[in-house]
Design a protein around this motif. Structure first.
Motif, PDB file in Angstrom:
ATOM      1  N   GLU A 141      31.288  88.851  16.655  1.00 29.79           N
ATOM      2  CA  GLU A 141      32.095  90.039  16.393  1.00 29.79           C
ATOM      3  C   GLU A 141      32.004  90.445  14.920  1.00 29.79           C
ATOM      4  O   GLU A 141      31.812  91.622  14.596  1.00 29.79           O
ATOM      5  N   GLU A 142      32.166  89.474  14.041  1.00 23.07           N
ATOM      6  CA  GLU A 142      32.127  89.773  12.608  1.00 23.07           C
ATOM      7  C   GLU A 142      30.770  90.310  12.196  1.00 23.07           C
ATOM      8  O   GLU A 142      30.675  91.263  11.402  1.00 23.07           O
ATOM      9  N   ALA A 143      29.710  89.717  12.761  1.00 22.45           N
ATOM     10  CA  ALA A 143      28.359  90.171  12.435  1.00 22.45           C
ATOM     11  C   ALA A 143      28.148  91.606  12.894  1.00 22.45           C
ATOM     12  O   ALA A 143      27.552  92.429  12.172  1.00 22.45           O
ATOM     13  N   PHE A 144      28.642  91.934  14.094  1.00 26.64           N
ATOM     14  CA  PHE A 144      28.484  93.301  14.584  1.00 26.64           C
ATOM     15  C   PHE A 144      29.329  94.281  13.772  1.00 26.64           C
ATOM     16  O   PHE A 144      28.894  95.397  13.464  1.00 26.64           O
ATOM     17  N   VAL A 157      38.850  97.647  17.481  1.00 25.41           N
ATOM     18  CA  VAL A 157      37.976  96.608  16.928  1.00 25.41           C
ATOM     19  C   VAL A 157      37.109  96.029  18.050  1.00 25.41           C
ATOM     20  O   VAL A 157      37.624  95.631  19.097  1.00 25.41           O
ATOM     21  N   PRO A 158      35.786  95.979  17.889  1.00 23.65           N
ATOM     22  CA  PRO A 158      34.919  95.427  18.931  1.00 23.65           C
ATOM     23  C   PRO A 158      35.228  93.948  19.185  1.00 23.65           C
ATOM     24  O   PRO A 158      35.601  93.213  18.271  1.00 23.65           O
ATOM     25  N   PHE A 191      21.034  95.825  16.389  1.00 24.75           N
ATOM     26  CA  PHE A 191      21.820  94.623  16.105  1.00 24.75           C
ATOM     27  C   PHE A 191      21.154  93.386  16.707  1.00 24.75           C
ATOM     28  O   PHE A 191      20.651  93.419  17.832  1.00 24.75           O
ATOM     29  N   GLU A 192      21.158  92.295  15.947  1.00 29.07           N
ATOM     30  CA  GLU A 192      20.658  91.010  16.443  1.00 29.07           C
ATOM     31  C   GLU A 192      21.495  89.901  15.833  1.00 29.07           C
ATOM     32  O   GLU A 192      21.845  89.941  14.648  1.00 29.07           O
ATOM     33  N   PHE A 193      21.836  88.907  16.655  1.00 32.04           N
ATOM     34  CA  PHE A 193      22.632  87.780  16.163  1.00 32.04           C
ATOM     35  C   PHE A 193      22.177  86.517  16.878  1.00 32.04           C
ATOM     36  O   PHE A 193      22.253  86.412  18.102  1.00 32.04           O
ATOM     37  N   ASN A 194      21.654  85.574  16.121  1.00 31.89           N
ATOM     38  CA  ASN A 194      21.177  84.296  16.676  1.00 31.89           C
ATOM     39  C   ASN A 194      20.236  84.500  17.856  1.00 31.89           C
ATOM     40  O   ASN A 194      20.318  83.802  18.871  1.00 31.89           O
TER      41      ASN A 194
END
Length: 296
Positions: free
Chosen positions: A163-166, A178-179, A232-235
């Motif tokens: 969430e924080e990364a997005f 808030v997403p 967006f990309e996360f891990n």
């Protein structure tokens, strides 16, 4: 699962019909299978149940249509939710109540049932490499609708790092909800995965037009929401598709102690501006694929 007190529910909280069925879904405990397939379109319920070996129960109230039957010895309920996370809040909450609350007394049942929810939905791809008529499994639901923030236990089921990364990536407008991010069922993901499916984060919007970046007469805000999501990309996880239900299904299911996964038929590719030439055929293939995986 989190402990919830239902001991003193007023009639205005746990609402029943005259026949003792839950208010909107119109079903009683004996009508509900442990495996529940959810579809948005009421007409799609029959498209699923036509493949059952037998149908034991049918009901309809408003846009909520329910069929319960069996296939290959597996008892299944298929239910329509209509569109949007507001409808998901009604259907998921009521199905859990039917499974886990004594509807006559309002007390929590001593033994809690764990249901399996499998959403068979349609969706638009955000990545160019995901073709129309293909199937995407949702590893996570990214909710931009705000529903989970109305429940105290939501922090316990959310992926706060993602969430924080997005939030940072998107430069999110604080005037919007808030997403939130919730992971889908690992067991159901393994069961439904194959070389016929791809995997990614499913973004859930609170509407079909502006919230998904579609422009007719009104200008969306932000206008580039699809690009923001697609980049967006996360891990190693990317946002693959856009729809209107998955995040709420994942969040409510996890808070209530159930398993949930979304299987999406890609009927449009938003990045390429393409739409399926025969979406009904593709949806039927998805239905048959899911039923085979779930009952064999």
């Amino acid at each position: 699962m989190f402990e919830i007190d239902f001991m003193s529910k007023a009639a205005s909280e746990l609402i029943l019909n005259p026949d003792g069925s839950i208010y909107h879904c119109n079903i009683r405990p004996e009508h509900l299978a442990d495996l529940v397939i959810t579809v948005g379109d009421p007409d799609r319920v029959e498209k699923v149940s036509q493949y059952f070996d037998s149908i034991e129960f049918q009901t309809r109230k408003r846009e909520i249509v329910t069929h319960t039957g069996s296939l290959n010895g597996k008892r299944i309920t298929v239910i329509s939710t209509g569109m949007g996370t507001d409808n998901i809040d009604i259907v998921l909450s009521e199905l859990d109540a039917v499974a886990n609350i004594n509807l006559e007394t309002g007390e929590l049942n001593p033994i809690q049932k764990e249901l399996q929810f499998v959403r068979l939905g349609t969706s638009g791809a955000l990545q160019k490499e995901i073709p129309v008529d293909s199937f995407v499994l949702s590893s996570h639901g990214l909710g931009m609708d705000g529903l989970l923030h109305f429940y105290e236990d939501s922090l316990m089921v959310r992926d706060l790092d993602m969430e924080e990364a997005f939030y940072d990536h998107s430069e999110w407008d604080d005037s919007k909800p808030v997403p939130y991010v919730v992971k889908g069922s690992t067991d159901l993901l393994e069961l439904l995965s194959s070389d016929q499916t791809s995997l990614g984060i499913t973004a859930t919007a609170c509407g079909f037009y502006g919230p998904q970046g579609r422009k007719l007469r009104l200008v969306p805000s932000p206008e580039n929401i699809n690009d923001v999501l697609a980049n967006f990309e996360f891990n190693g996880h990317k946002i693959t598709n856009f729809e209107m239900e998955t995040s709420a299904i994942y969040g409510l299911s996890k808070m209530l102690g159930h398993e949930a996964l979304s299987l999406n038929c890609i009927v449009a590719n938003r990045a390429l501006g393409e739409f399926s030439k025969d979406s009904y055929k593709s949806i039927d293939k998805m239905i048959q694929y899911a039923l085979e995986k779930l009952t064999n």
